[in-house]
Design a protein around this motif. Structure first.
Motif, PDB file in Angstrom:
ATOM      1  N   CYS A   1       0.879  -1.198   0.074  1.00 35.43           N
ATOM      2  CA  CYS A   1       0.064  -0.102   0.068  1.00 35.43           C
ATOM      3  C   CYS A   1       0.783   1.192   0.054  1.00 35.43           C
ATOM      4  CB  CYS A   1      -0.912   0.040   1.171  1.00 35.43           C
ATOM      5  SG  CYS A   1      -2.094   1.549   1.000  1.00 35.43           S
TER       6      CYS A   1
ATOM      7  N   CYS B   1      -1.735   1.505  -3.210  1.00 39.44           N
ATOM      8  CA  CYS B   1      -2.918   2.541  -2.859  1.00 39.44           C
ATOM      9  C   CYS B   1      -2.386   4.012  -2.599  1.00 39.44           C
ATOM     10  CB  CYS B   1      -3.720   2.059  -1.844  1.00 39.44           C
ATOM     11  SG  CYS B   1      -3.263   1.392  -0.367  1.00 39.44           S
TER      12      CYS B   1
ATOM     13  N   LYS C   1      -0.498   5.601  -5.772  1.00 37.32           N
ATOM     14  CA  LYS C   1      -1.371   5.312  -6.981  1.00 37.32           C
ATOM     15  C   LYS C   1      -2.259   6.673  -6.747  1.00 37.32           C
ATOM     16  CE  LYS C   1      -4.933   3.180  -6.209  1.00 37.32           C
ATOM     17  NZ  LYS C   1      -5.816   2.203  -5.781  1.00 37.32           N
ATOM     18  N   LYS C   2      -3.028   6.901  -5.512  1.00 35.66           N
ATOM     19  CA  LYS C   2      -3.854   8.032  -5.044  1.00 35.66           C
ATOM     20  C   LYS C   2      -3.175   9.304  -5.299  1.00 35.66           C
ATOM     21  CE  LYS C   2      -7.774   9.344  -3.665  1.00 35.66           C
ATOM     22  NZ  LYS C   2      -8.425   9.205  -2.493  1.00 35.66           N
TER      23      LYS C   2
ATOM     24  N   GLU D   1      -8.197   2.143 -12.609  1.00 34.10           N
ATOM     25  CA  GLU D   1      -7.507   3.286 -12.068  1.00 34.10           C
ATOM     26  C   GLU D   1      -6.313   3.978 -12.978  1.00 34.10           C
ATOM     27  OE1 GLU D   1      -8.529   2.291  -7.560  1.00 34.10           O
ATOM     28  OE2 GLU D   1      -6.662   1.598  -8.197  1.00 34.10           O
TER      29      GLU D   1
END
Length: 450
Positions: free
Chosen positions: A43, A48, A51-52, A182
């Motif tokens: 993460c 995540c 990526k965010k 995404e």
């Protein structure tokens, strides 16, 4: 004196392992953790979180394009991939340090090397050191699945995509899940020509298909191409550095700068000595555990993606915490896997909790009601963007207990987090109806269903 070096030895420095180690230590256990790569796990390091950050960067593409409708004159705006890439990696390093610092503050000893099991209570480090522990926790997470075809070595996965030397002019993303969709939105916003290729005819299969249909429709309107019912058969590397991807769909091979395979993740359990000491693994390599996170060996536990239950960071964290409380805190407890909210940070994002419409009809037949709000967000009206949002509420029985909420539209994940409480609390729709709307907002659509 204990007969073991440690009360707990954790293998894997991701979110689940770090939480288990820290809480176990606060309960008084002597704890160590081994991580062979970087502290923080998938993460934080290659999932995540970075990526965010890319998603945030991608939002500027549309905002800058529409800025003139909001009175801003912006000229000369250009996207610099390497700048964003490097800033993100700097922040990942910062977060990695925070994870290590948290463990240090909790008196958890850190071994920065690979660890394998050589017995029910024994671990061997890459340096050759042998350590004993009363309990061993496997928290090694998951790993991207390979393409599984000739030339798979020419494809990137979500591990490598964050480190591209330059932004690709064109990219083929193989897969239909949340990672594929995404990154499709991210690279399209950055100016790449994007194709999403999936072996089946549907993308995002676990999500409400009416909501998913909206995403695909909007993606196509933007210029994202979808090549469905197209199993991947071969990848060729060309002399100019591009790749040519072959599909078993009757169509022509397709050439792009980059091919990214995002066809799922598999448990990261290989070559760890698990099967050799008698730990049961399923056919995917997942550690088989009970509700208490215990494996087939009484001293060996596992949490997170390596168990292949629910591959979400917050779930791994809760599993790790429950393990620590149960084994060292005198508070045996389990977590519920029912009604876990989730999001796809696509463009626009999807958020979901509870039963989809199809699943609700399969379980409850005609004893359900479906409420919908199909609207155009105010920001889009002024900017001239045609994209619409869609919110769905599914209720069951005469009391209209809310059993599903599904959304697509700006900030859907932020809005759904609070609303998910109603699903877990098994509240009726009347509770939503009794809430006064915040106007003007997109979230008010949740309390205005008719």
């Amino acid at each position: 004196m204990s007969e073991f070096d440690y009360d707990l030895f954790v293998i894997g420095g991701g979110s689940g392992g770090v939480r288990a180690a820290r809480i176990s230590s606060t309960h008084g256990a002597k704890v160590a953790i081994a991580e062979e790569y970087r502290m923080g796990g998938t993460c934080v390091i290659r999932g995540c979180v970075p990526k965010k950050m890319l998603v945030y960067g991608a939002h500027f593409a549309e905002d800058l394009h529409e800025a003139d409708r909001y009175g801003w004159d912006i000229s000369g705006a250009e996207f610099n991939w390497t700048r964003l890439r490097d800033i993100i990696q700097d922040d990942v390093s910062r977060l990695e340090g925070l994870y290590a610092g948290t463990l240090g503050n909790a008196d958890v000893e850190i071994y920065k090397e690979r660890a394998v099991l050589t017995g029910p209570n024994e671990i061997k480090l890459a340096s050759g050191k042998v350590i004993t522990a009363k309990y061993i926790l496997i928290a090694t997470g998951g790993w991207p699945a390979n393409a599984g075809c000739p030339g798979e070595e020419h494809a990137l996965t979500s591990n490598e995509i964050f480190h591209l030397e330059e932004k690709p002019k064109s990219i083929i993303i193989v897969g239909g899940g949340y990672i594929a969709n995404e990154f499709a939105g991210i690279f399209h916003a950055f100016g790449s020509d994007v194709t999403v290729a999936n072996r089946s005819e549907k993308i995002l299969r676990p999500y409400d298909q009416e909501i998913v249909g909206k995403l695909q429709e909007m993606g196509e309107a933007k210029g994202i191409k979808y090549r469905l019912s197209a199993p991947l058969t071969k990848i060729d590397k060309n002399d100019d550095g591009t790749v040519t991807v072959h599909f078993d769909d009757g169509g022509e091979p397709q050439t792009a700068d980059v091919v990214m395979v995002a066809t799922g993740r598999v448990p990261n359990s290989a070559n760890m000595g698990l099967a050799e000491i008698g730990v049961e693994l399923d056919k995917s390599g997942a550690v088989v555990v009970g509700d208490d996170n215990k494996s087939s060996i009484d001293s060996v536990y596992a949490v997170g993606d390596v168990t292949n239950r629910v591959q979400l960071t917050p779930v791994a964290i809760r599993e790790g915490h429950a393990f620590a409380d149960s084994v060292f805190g005198g508070n045996p407890r389990t977590i519920s896997y029912e009604n876990i909210p989730s999001a796809v940070f696509s463009a626009p994002p999807i958020a979901s909790v509870g039963l989809t419409e199809d699943a609700a009809r399969a379980q409850h037949g005609d004893d359900i009601k479906v409420y919908k709000s199909d609207f155009r967000p105010m920001k889009n009206v002024l900017s001239g963007r045609e994209e619409r949002g869609l919110y769905k509420m599914i209720t069951q029985g005469p009391e209209e207990i809310v059993i599903g909420l599904h959304m697509i539209g700006p900030e859907s994940s932020e809005i759904l987090q609070g609303a998910a409480i109603a699903i877990v609390g098994k509240m009726p729709k009347q509770v939503f109806d009794d809430v006064v709307a915040i106007h003007p907002s997109m979230a008010e659509e949740l309390v205005l269903f008719k």
